[in-house]
Enzyme design. Sequence first.
Site, PDB file in Angstrom:
ATOM      1  N   HIS A  74      13.219  -1.578 -12.941  1.00 11.34           N
ATOM      2  CA  HIS A  74      11.785  -1.274 -13.018  1.00 11.34           C
ATOM      3  C   HIS A  74      11.363   0.060 -12.409  1.00 11.34           C
ATOM      4  CE1 HIS A  74      11.719  -5.465 -14.042  1.00 11.34           C
ATOM      5  NE2 HIS A  74      11.840  -5.884 -12.812  1.00 11.34           N
ATOM      6  N   ASP A 281      20.398  -4.525 -12.102  1.00  5.95           N
ATOM      7  CA  ASP A 281      21.229  -5.168 -11.086  1.00  5.95           C
ATOM      8  C   ASP A 281      21.446  -6.652 -11.347  1.00  5.95           C
ATOM      9  OD1 ASP A 281      18.546  -5.744 -10.569  1.00  5.95           O
ATOM     10  OD2 ASP A 281      18.572  -4.977  -8.521  1.00  5.95           O
TER      11      ASP A 281
END
Length: 514
Positions: A74, A281
């Site tokens: 993000h 991730d």
Amino acid sequence: MNEILVAGVDTSTQSCKVRVTDARTGRLVRFGKAPHPAGTSVDPMAWWKAFQEASAQAGGLDDVSAISVGGQQHGMVLLDHKGRVIRDALLWNDTRSAPDADDLIVRMAEANIGEAESTEAESKGTTNKNPDSDQDLAMRGKQAWVRAVGSSPVASLTITKVAWVSRVEPDNAKAIAAICLPHDWLSWVIAGHGPAADPETEPGLEDLFTDRSDASGTGYYDPAADSYRRDLLALALPDGMAEQVILPKVLGPHQVGAKADPRIAGRDVPGGCIIAPGGGDNAMTALGLAMQVGDVSISLGTSGVAAAVSPVPAYDMSASVTGFADATGHWLPLACTINASRILDAGLAALGTDYDGLAELAEKSSPGAEGITLIPYFDGERTPNRPDAHARLEGLTLANTTRTNLARAFVEGLLCSQRDCLELLKRLGTTVSRILLVGGGAKSPAVRAYAPGILGMDVQLPRPDEYVAIGAARQAAWALTGEEEPPAWPVDIETTLTGAPCEQVYQQYLRWRG
């Protein structure tokens, strides 16, 4: 047989880790780590410097045949037409764009309602001036976003941060030539662009690339259709910019994105070092754990994430679960909390103890901490979406306010917030046949002691390791082989945690959470 080496990079919120790995077996060969600065707004140059330091600690990358970067999702990196970073990157845990998330939701609802009303009015010759309450409008907007991209805007998502820049820093917004994510930017630099480039060369913005998993956390990419939604990005940018701004190419799970600059990696490898797509991730963790359909990982790091591998896209019309893609071609519906291991850190600071001491104190209490519940929203919260909330202790009395009960309440508050995420996944029909507990918070003896009871089933504990970096290395090896499936690397399950269900603890938490 000569050893073939690959490198997996984890450019996380807190640090950069570089894992040099045997491509055939997954065996760790060398490792390096360097810190990132604290805060929710960071100059990307700090990531580049940390990568260089971690690579040096890992013995350099001259002998590496492939590299992949897993990164915090993000984060918004804005580049101008010369490839320069326009402003500090706003990270996933920066909540200043919460009002912009609300605005995007309402604007989507109004656009959809307007379209429906127009059609109905034309057929009936009437208009409806007050179709919905504010609450109905917001829910309709959230559902429209979920149908479009699998997720509804919250302050974490990239699109809200772009909208914030457009609203608060209009001159910076007008300078945007490209938008990318932390892992995209670092992969691009490893390929010799940005701060690694010759200043006399073209900026190479068209060479930016990403993958499905990280792109699906932007709010302007539809993972089911594998395409950007520039019409949605237009809601966050000044008029006319959404069609011109460069977005990274979205690569398949094991495509090659570029060749590494030999000054950075692969100098001693014939043909050089390839750069794999990389990924978010959470997707890299799933790849590192070799997760299959039916597996759910609960990762307790800076954030808390409950993620499940799914063969089909997820559309949660309550907008609580984000319908992300994974790193293998499947999907990775997940629910994420802003607060996770730092809940324990707050408990340690408040009680003046360490992890072992916290566990010893908590053990002297009982399930439910004699009525005390911690609602652990220290930095606001994403799940549930309460960006302006703060943590609070409920149920305190003169009789139960003891160090032992407070210690127990901190641990139970953390686990109950993750149980919230698990329940949201189940509500979507997600099969939960196995729970894998990972991340720094999983090292806590107290978390290990109470996790099975609060989560409601046995919990497998993989050996503590850097699973984002392992997943990135596994993807690098996959890109190197070109096979249909990633290489089969063993995952060491350290132990299976068991315990009697403690449903009353979660029910007590629900009553106070509201």
